[in-house]
Design an enzyme around this catalytic site. Structure first.
Site, short mmCIF file in Angstrom:
data_model
loop_
_atom_site.label_atom_id
_atom_site.label_comp_id
_atom_site.label_asym_id
_atom_site.label_seq_id
_atom_site.Cartn_x
_atom_site.Cartn_y
_atom_site.Cartn_z
N ASP A 99 42.39 15.83 21.05
CA ASP A 99 43.15 17.06 20.82
C ASP A 99 43.29 17.46 19.35
OD1 ASP A 99 44.85 15.17 19.79
OD2 ASP A 99 46.19 15.16 21.52
N GLU A 121 38.77 11.71 26.85
CA GLU A 121 40.24 11.81 26.92
C GLU A 121 40.64 13.25 27.30
OE1 GLU A 121 43.55 11.50 23.79
OE2 GLU A 121 43.16 9.40 24.22
N GLU A 135 48.31 20.28 19.07
CA GLU A 135 47.42 19.48 19.93
C GLU A 135 47.38 19.95 21.38
OE1 GLU A 135 49.56 18.21 17.75
OE2 GLU A 135 48.33 17.07 16.35
N HIS A 209 53.96 10.51 12.37
CA HIS A 209 53.14 11.45 11.61
C HIS A 209 53.09 12.85 12.20
CE1 HIS A 209 49.86 11.88 14.49
NE2 HIS A 209 50.10 10.63 14.81
N ARG A 211 53.40 16.66 13.32
CA ARG A 211 53.84 17.88 12.65
C ARG A 211 55.22 18.32 13.09
NH1 ARG A 211 49.37 21.13 10.30
NH2 ARG A 211 47.90 19.43 10.32
N HIS A 242 51.79 6.99 7.08
CA HIS A 242 50.64 7.91 7.20
C HIS A 242 50.43 8.63 5.86
CE1 HIS A 242 48.22 11.26 8.77
NE2 HIS A 242 48.01 10.53 9.86
C1 UD1 Z 1 45.79 14.79 12.50
C2 UD1 Z 1 45.71 15.51 13.84
C3 UD1 Z 1 46.67 14.86 14.84
C4 UD1 Z 1 46.45 13.37 14.93
C5 UD1 Z 1 46.52 12.77 13.54
C6 UD1 Z 1 46.19 11.31 13.61
C7 UD1 Z 1 45.26 17.92 13.85
C8 UD1 Z 1 45.82 19.27 13.72
N1 UD1 Z 1 46.11 16.89 13.68
O1 UD1 Z 1 47.09 15.00 11.96
O2 UD1 Z 1 46.47 15.44 16.12
O3 UD1 Z 1 47.47 12.82 15.74
O4 UD1 Z 1 45.55 13.41 12.70
O5 UD1 Z 1 46.56 10.63 12.46
O6 UD1 Z 1 44.08 17.76 14.08
N2 UD1 Z 1 45.43 12.49 4.49
C9 UD1 Z 1 44.90 11.72 3.46
N3 UD1 Z 1 43.99 10.75 3.80
C10 UD1 Z 1 43.58 10.52 5.07
C11 UD1 Z 1 44.14 11.29 6.11
C12 UD1 Z 1 45.04 12.29 5.78
O7 UD1 Z 1 45.23 11.89 2.30
O8 UD1 Z 1 42.75 9.62 5.30
C13 UD1 Z 1 46.40 13.54 4.14
C14 UD1 Z 1 45.73 14.77 3.47
O9 UD1 Z 1 46.58 15.29 2.49
C15 UD1 Z 1 45.61 15.74 4.65
C16 UD1 Z 1 46.90 15.44 5.39
O10 UD1 Z 1 47.04 14.02 5.32
O11 UD1 Z 1 45.49 17.07 4.21
C17 UD1 Z 1 46.98 15.92 6.80
O12 UD1 Z 1 45.83 15.58 7.56
P1 UD1 Z 1 45.55 16.39 8.93
O13 UD1 Z 1 44.35 15.78 9.60
O14 UD1 Z 1 45.53 17.84 8.69
O15 UD1 Z 1 46.86 16.13 9.80
P2 UD1 Z 1 47.43 14.80 10.43
O16 UD1 Z 1 48.91 14.91 10.37
O17 UD1 Z 1 46.78 13.63 9.87
N1 UDP Z 2 46.59 2.66 13.54
C1 UDP Z 2 45.92 1.93 12.58
N2 UDP Z 2 46.56 1.65 11.40
C2 UDP Z 2 47.82 2.09 11.13
C3 UDP Z 2 48.48 2.86 12.13
C4 UDP Z 2 47.83 3.13 13.32
O1 UDP Z 2 44.77 1.51 12.77
O2 UDP Z 2 48.34 1.80 10.05
C5 UDP Z 2 45.89 2.98 14.81
C6 UDP Z 2 46.63 2.74 16.10
O3 UDP Z 2 46.46 1.42 16.57
C7 UDP Z 2 46.03 3.76 17.05
C8 UDP Z 2 45.65 4.90 16.13
O4 UDP Z 2 45.64 4.38 14.80
O5 UDP Z 2 44.83 3.30 17.64
C9 UDP Z 2 46.65 6.00 16.24
O6 UDP Z 2 46.48 6.93 15.23
P1 UDP Z 2 47.58 7.99 14.87
O7 UDP Z 2 48.92 7.47 15.23
O8 UDP Z 2 47.34 8.38 13.48
O9 UDP Z 2 47.17 9.23 15.79
P2 UDP Z 2 47.51 9.68 17.29
O10 UDP Z 2 47.12 8.58 18.20
O11 UDP Z 2 48.96 10.02 17.35
O12 UDP Z 2 46.69 10.91 17.47
#
Ligand code: UD1
Ligand code: UDP
Length: 369
Positions: A99, A121, A135, A209, A211, A242
Site C-alpha cells: 500500500d 498482499e 495507504e 511512523h 502519518r 524511524h
Molecule cells: C512510507 C510509506 C508507509 C510505510 C512506511 C514504512 C507511503 C506514503 N508511506 O512511509 O506506507 O508504512 O514507508 O516505513 O508510501 N527517510 C530517510 N531515510 C530512509 C527512509 C526515510 O531519511 O531510509 C526520511 C526521508 O526524509 C523521507 C521521509 O523519511 O522523505 C519519509 O519517507 P516516506 O517514504 O515518504 O514516508 P514514510 O513515513 O517512511
Molecule cells: N523493522 C526493521 N527494523 C526496525 C524496525 C522495523 O527491520 O528498526 C521491520 C519490521 O520487522 C517489519 C518492517 O520493518 O518487517 C515494518 O516496517 P515499517 O514499520 O516501517 O512499515 P509498515 O509495516 O508499517 O508499512
C-alpha cells in the site's frame, strides 16, 4: 519455452522485507523466469539495509528519496521513472506490494503501459479512506488496476470479492512477511550492535511512523512512556526511531536522555527480529510488526484506532489501544501487573502465513503465459 519476464518493483523497507523472499524464489526457478528487480528507493538507508541482508542487487535503482518528501512529488517521480523501466523491459508481469506510494505509482505506470500487474498482499482494508492515510486508498487503487491478487488471508480474499474484483485471479497465499521472518530467524541469529539491555528489566519495544500519528498522537505516545517509566522501575524501552523527520523531532525532544529509554537508529532486519524475540511487550503502529510479533508469541499493543489486519486481534494477541496517553499507559500497565492478561496475549499464533507464501505465488506465476 520462452521464460516469463517478471519485473518486481518496490521502494520502502517493509516492501523490501516482504518482496525479498519472492525475488529469491523467482531466482530459484531460473528455468521458468527472467527476474528483474527495480527499486524506487522511496526509502534509501532503511531499504539498503534489507537489500544487503537478502543479497539483492537491483537491476534498476531510481533513487527518488528526498528529505521530508511529499506525496505529490513522490507519486509523480514513481510514475515517471517506472514508465521508462517498464517500457524498456516490456515484462510479462509487474509485481508490486502492499500500500505504499511506490506500489500505487508503479501499478498505475504498468497499467498505462498495458502490462498486467500482480499485487502481493492484496485485499487489506480498513474501509476508512483516511486511516491509514494514504495507504487505504493506495491499496484500493492498486487492487483496482491489478490483474493477479495475492491475498494473505481468507479475510483479505473476502474483501477483494466484496470490492467486485474478479474471483478468477484471487489467490490465498499467506503473507510473504512470514517467509521473511522464519528465514531470518533461522539463518541470521544475530546480536543487536551497540545496544546494552539490562537483563533484570523487562524490555518493551516501541516503533511508530504513521502519518496519522504525526503531531499530538506521537507526543501522547511519548508521554505515556514517561508515565509508565515513572510507575514501573522494572521496565526499559527500546525505540528504533524511524528516519522520518516528523517522527524523529518530537521523539528526541520528549524522550532523549532518559536512562531507561534506548533511542536507537533503525535496526537491520535480522537484529530487529532478535529484538522482537527478546522483548516482553511490543507497542507499534507498524503493519509488518503486527503480523510478525504474534508468531513470536509477543503481545502487541497497536497505537492506532483501526487496523487492516484484524486476524490477530480476533485471536487476542494484538489489541488496538489508539493514541490516547491514559489508554496506552493503562493497557501496558495491565500487561505488566496481571499475569493472566499477559498469558492470554502471548500465545504464539500464526494467522498470516506458514512461510510458503512466495512458493505459492511463484506457482501461480508459472501459469500466466
Ligand atoms: C512510507 C510509506 C508507509 C510505510 C512506511 C514504512 C507511503 C506514503 N508511506 O512511509 O506506507 O508504512 O514507508 O516505513 O508510501 N527517510 C530517510 N531515510 C530512509 C527512509 C526515510 O531519511 O531510509 C526520511 C526521508 O526524509 C523521507 C521521509 O523519511 O522523505 C519519509 O519517507 P516516506 O517514504 O515518504 O514516508 P514514510 O513515513 O517512511
Ligand atoms: N523493522 C526493521 N527494523 C526496525 C524496525 C522495523 O527491520 O528498526 C521491520 C519490521 O520487522 C517489519 C518492517 O520493518 O518487517 C515494518 O516496517 P515499517 O514499520 O516501517 O512499515 P509498515 O509495516 O508499517 O508499512
Amino acid at each position: 519455452m520462452a521464460k516469463i519476464k517478471v519485473l518486481t518493483i518496490f521502494g520502502t523497507r517493509p516492501e523490501a522485507i516482504k518482496m525479498a523472499p519472492l525475488v529469491k524464489e523467482l531466482e530459484k526457478n531460473k528455468e521458468c523466469f527472467e527476474s528483474i528487480v527495480c527499486v524506487s528507493a522511496q526509502h534509501r538507508q532503511i531499504l539498503d539495509q534489507v537489500l544487503e541482508l537478502f543479497k539483492i542487487k537491483p537491476d534498476y535503482d531510481l533513487n527518488i528519496m528526498k528529505e521530508n518528501q511529499n506525496l505529490w512529488t513522490l507519486t509523480s517521480d514513481v510514475l515517471l521513472k517506472t514508465k521508462d523501466v517498464i517500457e524498456k523491459e516490456r515484462p510479462d508481469v509487474v509485481l508490486v506490494h502492499g500500500d505504499t506510494t511506490t506500489s500505487m505509482g508503479a501499478a498505475l505506470s504498468a497499467f498505462y503501459a498495458k502490462v498486467p500487474v500482480g499485487h502481493v498482499e492484496a485485499g487489506l482494508r480498513t474501509f476508512d479512506k483516511y486511516y491509514p492515510f494514504p495507504e487505504e486508498i493506495n491499496r484500493v487503487f492498486t487492487d483496482a488496476v491489478c490483474t493477479y491478487h495475492f491475498a494473505p488471508t481468507e479475510k483479505s480474499c473476502q474483501n477483494l470479492k466484496e470490492s467486485k474484483i474478479s474471483e478468477e485471479h484471487i489467490y490465498k497465499t499467506g503473507n510473504t512477511v512470514i517467509d521473511a521472518l522464519l528465514y531470518t530467524v533461522k539463518n541470521h541469529e544475530t546480536e543487536i550492535e551497540g545496544l546494552k539491555l539490562n537483563p533484570e528489566l523487562k524490555t518493551i519495544l516501541l516503533t511508530s511512523h504513521r502519518r496519522e500519528n504525526f503531531g499530538e498522537p506521537i507526543k501522547n505516545i511519548c508521554k505515556a512512556i514517561l508515565e509508565l517509566l515513572k510507575n514501573n522501575k522494572d521496565i526499559e524501552f527500546v525505540y528504533p526511531v524511524h528516519p522520518n523527520p516528523n517522527v524523529r523531532k518530537p521523539v528526541y525532544e520528549l524522550l532523549d536522555g532518559h536512562e531507561r529509554i534506548h533511542l536507537i537508529e533503525p535496526l537491520e532486519y535480522a537484529q530487529f527480529c532478535t529484538l522482537m524475540k527478546k522483548s516482553y511487550i511490543i507497542m507499534t503502529d507498524s503493519g509488518g510488526v503486527q503480523e510478525e510479533a504474534p508468531s513470536l508469541g509477543k503481545p502487541v499493543l497497536v497505537l492506532r484506532d483501526t487496523t487492516e489486519r484484524p486476524e490477530a486481534v480476533e485471536y487476542g494477541t494484538v489489541k488496538l489501544v489508539g493514541t490516547d496517553r491514559e489508554k496506552i499507559a493503562a493497557n501496558v500497565q495491565l500487561l505488566l501487573s496481571n499475569e493472566n492478561e499477559y498469558k492470554k496475549m502471548s500465545e504464539s499464533i500464526n494467522p498470516y502465513g506458514d512461510g510458503n507464501a512466495s512458493k505459492r505465488i511463484v506457482e501461480v506465476l508459472k501459469g500466466i503465459k
